[in-house]
Design a protein around this motif. Structure first.
Motif, PDB file in Angstrom:
ATOM      1  N   ARG A  31       0.836  -1.203   0.000  1.00 32.91           N
ATOM      2  CA  ARG A  31       0.000   0.000   0.000  1.00 32.91           C
ATOM      3  C   ARG A  31       0.873   1.255   0.000  1.00 32.91           C
ATOM      4  N   ASN A  32       1.981   1.195   0.718  1.00 33.49           N
ATOM      5  CA  ASN A  32       2.845   2.369   0.857  1.00 33.49           C
ATOM      6  C   ASN A  32       3.679   2.644  -0.385  1.00 33.49           C
ATOM      7  N   ARG A  33       3.805   1.640  -1.274  1.00 32.35           N
ATOM      8  CA  ARG A  33       4.702   1.770  -2.420  1.00 32.35           C
ATOM      9  C   ARG A  33       4.028   2.271  -3.681  1.00 32.35           C
ATOM     10  N   ILE A  34       2.720   2.077  -3.790  1.00 28.48           N
ATOM     11  CA  ILE A  34       2.059   2.356  -5.063  1.00 28.48           C
ATOM     12  C   ILE A  34       0.932   3.356  -4.863  1.00 28.48           C
ATOM     13  N   PRO A  35       0.529   4.030  -5.920  1.00 26.25           N
ATOM     14  CA  PRO A  35      -0.619   4.939  -5.820  1.00 26.25           C
ATOM     15  C   PRO A  35      -1.863   4.205  -5.336  1.00 26.25           C
ATOM     16  N   GLY A  36      -2.681   4.902  -4.577  1.00 24.74           N
ATOM     17  CA  GLY A  36      -3.811   4.278  -3.914  1.00 24.74           C
ATOM     18  C   GLY A  36      -4.820   3.647  -4.839  1.00 24.74           C
ATOM     19  N   ASN A  37      -4.961   4.173  -6.060  1.00 27.02           N
ATOM     20  CA  ASN A  37      -5.986   3.636  -6.967  1.00 27.02           C
ATOM     21  C   ASN A  37      -5.436   2.629  -7.967  1.00 27.02           C
ATOM     22  N   HIS A  38      -4.185   2.196  -7.783  1.00 26.72           N
ATOM     23  CA  HIS A  38      -3.576   1.244  -8.719  1.00 26.72           C
ATOM     24  C   HIS A  38      -3.733  -0.184  -8.222  1.00 26.72           C
ATOM     25  N   ASN A  39      -3.832  -1.093  -9.178  1.00 26.68           N
ATOM     26  CA  ASN A  39      -3.949  -2.506  -8.841  1.00 26.68           C
ATOM     27  C   ASN A  39      -2.575  -3.053  -8.477  1.00 26.68           C
ATOM     28  N   PRO A  40      -2.359  -3.447  -7.214  1.00 29.59           N
ATOM     29  CA  PRO A  40      -1.020  -3.909  -6.805  1.00 29.59           C
ATOM     30  C   PRO A  40      -0.588  -5.160  -7.533  1.00 29.59           C
ATOM     31  N   THR A  63      -7.032 -13.693   3.993  1.00 26.53           N
ATOM     32  CA  THR A  63      -6.754 -12.264   3.905  1.00 26.53           C
ATOM     33  C   THR A  63      -7.565 -11.643   2.784  1.00 26.53           C
ATOM     34  N   LEU A  64      -7.609 -12.323   1.647  1.00 27.32           N
ATOM     35  CA  LEU A  64      -8.390 -11.806   0.522  1.00 27.32           C
ATOM     36  C   LEU A  64      -9.874 -11.799   0.843  1.00 27.32           C
ATOM     37  N   LYS A  65     -10.297 -12.823   1.557  1.00 32.84           N
ATOM     38  CA  LYS A  65     -11.706 -12.918   1.913  1.00 32.84           C
ATOM     39  C   LYS A  65     -12.119 -11.737   2.804  1.00 32.84           C
ATOM     40  N   GLN A  66     -11.188 -11.310   3.659  1.00 24.90           N
ATOM     41  CA  GLN A  66     -11.499 -10.224   4.595  1.00 24.90           C
ATOM     42  C   GLN A  66     -11.252  -8.854   3.990  1.00 24.90           C
ATOM     43  N   ASP A  67     -10.305  -8.761   3.073  1.00 30.30           N
ATOM     44  CA  ASP A  67      -9.950  -7.464   2.480  1.00 30.30           C
ATOM     45  C   ASP A  67     -10.624  -7.354   1.120  1.00 30.30           C
ATOM     46  N   LEU A  68     -11.804  -6.757   1.100  1.00 29.41           N
ATOM     47  CA  LEU A  68     -12.599  -6.713  -0.130  1.00 29.41           C
ATOM     48  C   LEU A  68     -11.913  -5.907  -1.220  1.00 29.41           C
ATOM     49  N   GLU A  69     -11.166  -4.867  -0.819  1.00 30.90           N
ATOM     50  CA  GLU A  69     -10.481  -4.045  -1.819  1.00 30.90           C
ATOM     51  C   GLU A  69      -9.447  -4.876  -2.575  1.00 30.90           C
ATOM     52  N   TYR A  70      -8.646  -5.647  -1.841  1.00 28.45           N
ATOM     53  CA  TYR A  70      -7.617  -6.435  -2.507  1.00 28.45           C
ATOM     54  C   TYR A  70      -8.211  -7.623  -3.236  1.00 28.45           C
ATOM     55  N   ARG A  71      -9.323  -8.114  -2.754  1.00 28.21           N
ATOM     56  CA  ARG A  71     -10.005  -9.166  -3.494  1.00 28.21           C
ATOM     57  C   ARG A  71     -10.461  -8.630  -4.855  1.00 28.21           C
ATOM     58  N   HIS A  72     -10.964  -7.407  -4.875  1.00 29.85           N
ATOM     59  CA  HIS A  72     -11.389  -6.801  -6.133  1.00 29.85           C
ATOM     60  C   HIS A  72     -10.195  -6.650  -7.077  1.00 29.85           C
ATOM     61  N   TYR A  73      -9.064  -6.197  -6.559  1.00 30.04           N
ATOM     62  CA  TYR A  73      -7.863  -6.065  -7.393  1.00 30.04           C
ATOM     63  C   TYR A  73      -7.453  -7.424  -7.963  1.00 30.04           C
ATOM     64  N   LEU A  74      -7.510  -8.448  -7.128  1.00 30.43           N
ATOM     65  CA  LEU A  74      -7.087  -9.776  -7.557  1.00 30.43           C
ATOM     66  C   LEU A  74      -7.992 -10.304  -8.657  1.00 30.43           C
ATOM     67  N   GLU A  75      -9.273 -10.047  -8.518  1.00 30.17           N
ATOM     68  CA  GLU A  75     -10.234 -10.535  -9.502  1.00 30.17           C
ATOM     69  C   GLU A  75     -10.043  -9.875 -10.855  1.00 30.17           C
ATOM     70  N   ASN A  76      -9.370  -8.727 -10.883  1.00 33.77           N
ATOM     71  CA  ASN A  76      -9.176  -8.007 -12.131  1.00 33.77           C
ATOM     72  C   ASN A  76      -7.751  -8.122 -12.656  1.00 33.77           C
ATOM     73  N   ALA A  77      -7.025  -9.104 -12.170  1.00 29.67           N
ATOM     74  CA  ALA A  77      -5.679  -9.390 -12.673  1.00 29.67           C
ATOM     75  C   ALA A  77      -5.696 -10.755 -13.355  1.00 29.67           C
ATOM     76  N   TYR A  78      -4.786 -10.930 -14.303  1.00 32.03           N
ATOM     77  CA  TYR A  78      -4.698 -12.206 -15.011  1.00 32.03           C
ATOM     78  C   TYR A  78      -3.326 -12.810 -14.747  1.00 32.03           C
ATOM     79  N   TRP A  79      -3.296 -14.121 -14.626  1.00 26.90           N
ATOM     80  CA  TRP A  79      -2.074 -14.826 -14.231  1.00 26.90           C
ATOM     81  C   TRP A  79      -1.770 -15.943 -15.216  1.00 26.90           C
TER      82      TRP A  79
END
Length: 974
Positions: free
Chosen positions: A193-202, A215-231
């Motif tokens: 969180r401290n390294r990147i702009p607040g609205n960017h997908n880590p 952790t993802l289950k509890q942190d809805l913001e990071y879950r949203h970021y994860l769902e919008n990344a491709y691996w």
């Protein structure tokens, strides 16, 4: 179909710079998504993504026939040979044979390579690795990841693990395979969180990450970021936690979504089944949504032909593990109940409750059984259950509730009269640990003890009283429980495995029963209370009885004998569980293989056996007697398909993979070792003016390297612990010394290896490779003159070429050596033949020191390229026939499955209300159509070659001697 074909390894020109293509994907909007590394001076060391459909200037593939040939006048032709060797090392593997992972810092056990081979045979790599506890599933995942990286399909990797496993999984992949996972535990997420702009997908900033699914289950913001990344690859450890169990939990919903965010999905679980066919089917359908039409009724034939599951038990591979799995020693430690305990048992047996019993899937479970289970654990646990239930009853004023309260208060009084000195099992534990016959010696750093209990109040009691009784210091005792933070769990597990840690005793709740390694300094485990589920037995015992254990595991079960016949009979049920677990471990390797029930159902059935007092004729006992799995595939019902996976598969030799490493890919190399290559590369880079601080030792095959700024920048996403002190890397190729370093780290608190394994996947080696490739002039190849070896008109052109699929993955990737004589093509050879013929192994070619005229050689390029293209086109015809058979077989399978799914849908619609039937039919039919359409398109694109090959001229070996030229021109060419 696209007009222009791109593939990994190609050189392109984009935005007036030269790039090498690292990864190719199709864009939904059209064109290609190209991930490239910069080669030109202005972009060297940078990565860039090009969307070919929207670039202002077309991305140009550099014509191999126009390759500039430049004389190599470096000492011993080191520049050109290093360049050629780098291209050889960067060539993606193809096929299903092991190409690189056998070189990792692991023991070569054939069975551990089977999952990778089985996955690589699939059109896309999706597999559940379900080997029994302790067989090394993390290593098997690392092997598969290594092979995917070697094929250019493993740049972006996401690992989901339970919080207790984050650090261990991360270290295992780094120490053995140098695959760097960024650990996103609670502290890691905050750093991000401290390294990147607040609205960017880590997850766009990190290519390889490991994160707790909770952790993802509890942190809805990071879950949203994860769902919008491709691996490229997603790995789910302890995958049984994401299975559907009677509904869609947050974990299963997240896993189902992530299953669509990657071509490759790897699941790991020693207990993939919880006894419900639907639960296991949910995991299989995440791997392949077309596999199982009816989750309640299926067989192994629905998923095994696709190679979706691999499972081996200890007995299947025991012959490969003679030095790695000492036979465990089991014993039941008994003690007589104290007078106070006997009174509590009588009160409990006589207790009758009117409002507190509940229905279960296996019958009615008496609240008395709940209390008995707690009392068998400890008086503290039973008292806690009573107090909690009294709190719930306080609001009820009816006569039945009042009667239950009086019964509970009477029982609570009897429980509270049991003081620690009258708690016989606790006193017996103290005596056992002080008994020389058991042999626990806390003064020895490698003799540590694990104690398991299910009940948290029991754990609290032991934490409060046991250290005092044993005269242990505060820092010699620790605990693990589910409420601990993930970082604290990782720290405790790591400390328990370090030889220099003062920790001697670890008191665990069930959070420690999944996955974690507790065997490095421990071979003793005590069950303070006996699980009522066989699944718990294998999970607990697997913490010390696992691959890598060098001492005989000492496992003890504590039981309190009572004179009361009812309690004695109930204890006998628990003793039978212990006996059957041991028999199953000896005969099958996995007790859950013959008990087709969920963990909760096993507990309910245990309670039922105790409640009915008919254990000898109870179905519970009948199930425990059934120790044989089905031997005939036709006997595999949906349940046995889920529980006895390998019994429905091929013969045992295939399961064990005894010959898995017989057909390794022999990769062409000029340098006999990674050390030789890396040391030569460092020396040459230093000669070119790059400021490097390093030293090499041929005797120890060791390199010490101070990291230049550009290397440190590339390593910014390595685990912090993996970067050595003062940024001084020590790299060594000797696996035995790496093993010694890992052993040293296990003996020191908080230590990560300061000596790293030197091989192709280490980030330092990959930096060297990229540095060598980027040092060449744009679209050029070296000419290496060997007039003493070859005839003057004899030239060998080394080319690499191939065909990608329509998804951009290389299906044909081959090195070609084309010989010319007297100005015409004279033959074609393999790279291996050329290396032998010209003596290029660990080469030291005498340098001419003078640049010659390359015009005559360059004039041969168009004909050489045409010859190479014709050869590749012939290979493509043969490959296309093979792919056509694969596509047709897949399509036939999909057609059959579509019929099954439609039949199942019609059956479900018959049970649907008429008023909602049409809407459900439309909705479900659209869903099925989408699933099959997506899969058919994927098969088509991944199993169809593009129309044109790609080619790169890598080097030319010639017998033509140098011709004196203007020295200024020669200097410019260099």
């Amino acid at each position: 179909m696209l007009d222009t074909t791109f593939a990994p390894g190609m050189r392109i020109e984009a935005r007036d710079c030269e790039w090498v293509v690292k990864q190719v994907d199709l864009c939904e909007q059209g064109g290609y998504h190209l991930l490239c590394d910069g080669l030109s001076e202005l972009v060297r060391g940078r990565q860039q993504i090009f969307l070919t459909a929207v670039e202002e200037q077309p991305v140009r593939i550099l014509d191999p026939a126009e390759t500039e040939l430049i004389d190599d006048i470096s000492s011993f032709s080191r520049e050109g040979l290093l360049y050629l060797e780098t291209l050889l090392r960067q060539t993606p593997a193809t096929g299903d044979a092991i190409a690189l992972a056998h070189e990792a810092a692991i023991d070569r056990l054939n069975y551990q390579y089977v999952p990778a081979i089985q996955a690589l045979r699939q059109p896309r790599q999706r597999i559940l690795i379900a080997d029994a506890v302790g067989l090394g599933k993390t290593l098997e995942a690392g092997i598969l990841l290594t092979e995917l990286i070697a094929r250019g399909r493993g740049k972006r990797i996401l690992v989901l693990a339970v919080k207790s496993m984050l650090s261990q999984f991360q270290q295992e992949l780094w120490n053995r395979f140098t695959i760097p996972l960024t650990r996103l535990d609670s502290a890691g997420i905050q750093r991000l969180r401290n390294r990147i702009p607040g609205n960017h997908n880590p997850f766009h900033y990190i290519d390889k990450a490991i994160v707790s699914i909770d952790t993802l289950k509890q942190d809805l913001e990071y879950r949203h970021y994860l769902e919008n990344a491709y691996w490229d690859v997603i790995v789910i450890d302890e995958a049984h936690n994401v299975a559907q169990r009677g509904g869609h939990s947050q974990r299963s919903q997240l896993a189902e979504l992530l299953a669509t965010r990657s071509d490759t999905l790897v699941m790991l679980s020693a207990t993939p089944h919880d006894g419900r066919a639907e639960s296991f089917a949910s995991l299989v359908n995440m791997l392949d949504p077309t596999a199982i039409a009816n989750p309640s009724n299926y067989s192994a034939e629905d998923y095994q032909p696709q190679g979706l599951v691999v499972r081996r038990l200890k007995k299947d591979v025991q012959h490969q593990l003679k030095k790695s799995f000492p036979e465990r020693q089991i014993d039941i430690v008994r003690t007589d109940a104290s007078a106070q305990e006997e009174r509590a048992y009588r009160e409990l047996v006589e207790a009758q409750f009117k409002t507190l019993d509940k229905a279960t899937r296996t019958g009615t479970r008496l609240f008395r059984s709940v209390l008995e289970k707690a009392l068998f654990s400890s008086p503290a646990a039973c008292a806690s259950v009573i107090r909690n239930r009294l709190n719930k009853l306080e609001a009820l004023a009816d006569a039945d509730a009042q009667a239950d309260k009086e019964t509970l208060y009477s029982l609570l009084e009897a429980i509270e009269n049991i003081q620690p000195s009258q708690f016989s099992k606790f006193q017996r534990l103290i005596a056992l640990l002080q008994d020389s016959a058991f042999g626990w010696d806390p003064s020895q750093p490698d003799d540590r003890l694990v104690i398991f209990t299910e009940a948290i109040p029991t754990q609290d009691f032991l934490i409060d009283h046991l250290p005092k009784a044993l005269k242990l210091k505060k820092n010699e005792v620790d605990s693990l429980r589910g409420s601990d933070r993930d970082s604290d769990i990782a720290k405790t597990v790591e400390s328990f495995g370090k030889k220099d840690s003062p920790l001697r005793l670890l008191i665990c709740s069930e959070v420690a029963s999944e996955g974690i390694n507790l065997h490095h300094q421990s071979h003793r485990l005590i069950h303070f209370d006996i699980p009522w589920s066989l699944m718990r037995f294998q999970q607990r015992n697997g913490r010390v009885d696992r691959y890598g254990q060098t001492r005989q595991p000492q496992i003890r079960y504590l039981i309190t004998d009572s004179k009361h016949p009812k309690i004695a009979g109930d204890n006998r049920v628990l003793e039978v569980l212990i006996e059957k677990d041991e028999q199953a471990s000896t005969n099958l390797g996995d007790p859950s293989e013959f008990l087709a029930l969920t963990e909760q159902e096993q507990e309910d059935l245990t309670a039922q056996a105790m409640e009915t007092n008919t254990a000898a004729t109870d179905p519970f006992m009948a199930l425990l007697q059934a120790q044989q799995r089905p031997q005939n595939p036709e006997d595999c019902t949906a349940m046995t398909a889920a529980l006895s996976l390998q019994s429905c598969a091929a013969d045992s030799s295939d399961i064990a993979g005894d010959n898995a490493l017989d057909k390794l890919v022999t990769r062409n190399r000029l340098y006999s070792s990674c050390y030789q290559y890396a040391s030569q590369a460092l020396s040459w880079l230093q000669e070119t003016g790059l400021k490097l601080e390093f030293e090499t030792s041929d005797k120890h095959q060791r390199i010490r390297l101070g990291s230049p700024v550009e290397l440190l920048d590339r390593l910014r996403n390595l685990p912090n612990e993996a970067i050595p002190e003062n940024n001084q890397f020590t790299l060594i190729e000797n696996k035995q010394q790496i093993e010694q370093e890992l052993q040293r780290c296990r003996e020191e608190e908080g230590a990560w290896p300061q000596i790293h394994y030197l091989w192709d996947l280490h980030p330092v080696v990959q930096w060297l490779q990229d540095r060598i490739v980027s040092a060449r002039a744009r679209h050029s190849a070296p000419v290496i003159r060997m007039p003493k070896t070859l005839d003057e008109d004899q030239h060998y052109f080394c080319l690499r070429g191939g065909y990608p699929s329509r998804r951009g993955h290389g299906l044909i990737d081959q090195w070609l050596v084309i010989e010319t004589r007297a100005g015409a093509v004279a033959g074609m050879h393999s790279m291996a033949d050329l290396i032998t013929k010209l003596g290029l192994k660990d080469p030291k070619i005498p340098a001419t020191g003078t640049a010659g005229d390359t015009q005559a050689i360059s004039a041969l390029l168009p004909e050489v390229v045409r010859t190479a293209e014709d050869h590749l086109k012939q290979l493509a015809k043969e490959k296309e026939r093979e792919l056509t058979e694969t596509r047709n077989a897949q399509q036939q399978r999909l057609n059959t499955l579509r019929e099954k799914f439609n039949t199942q849908l019609n059956l479900e619609l018959e049970r649907t209300l008429q008023s909602t039937r049409a809407a459900k039919q439309s909705r479900e039919q659209a869903r099925l159509d989408r699933i099959f359409k997506d899969f058919e398109e994927w098969v088509e694109h991944s199993q169809t070659l593009e129309d044109h090959p790609w080619l790169q001229v890598a080097a030319v070996f010639t017998g033509q001697p140098p011709v004196a030229t203007d020295p200024h021109r020669a200097e410019g060419q260099q």
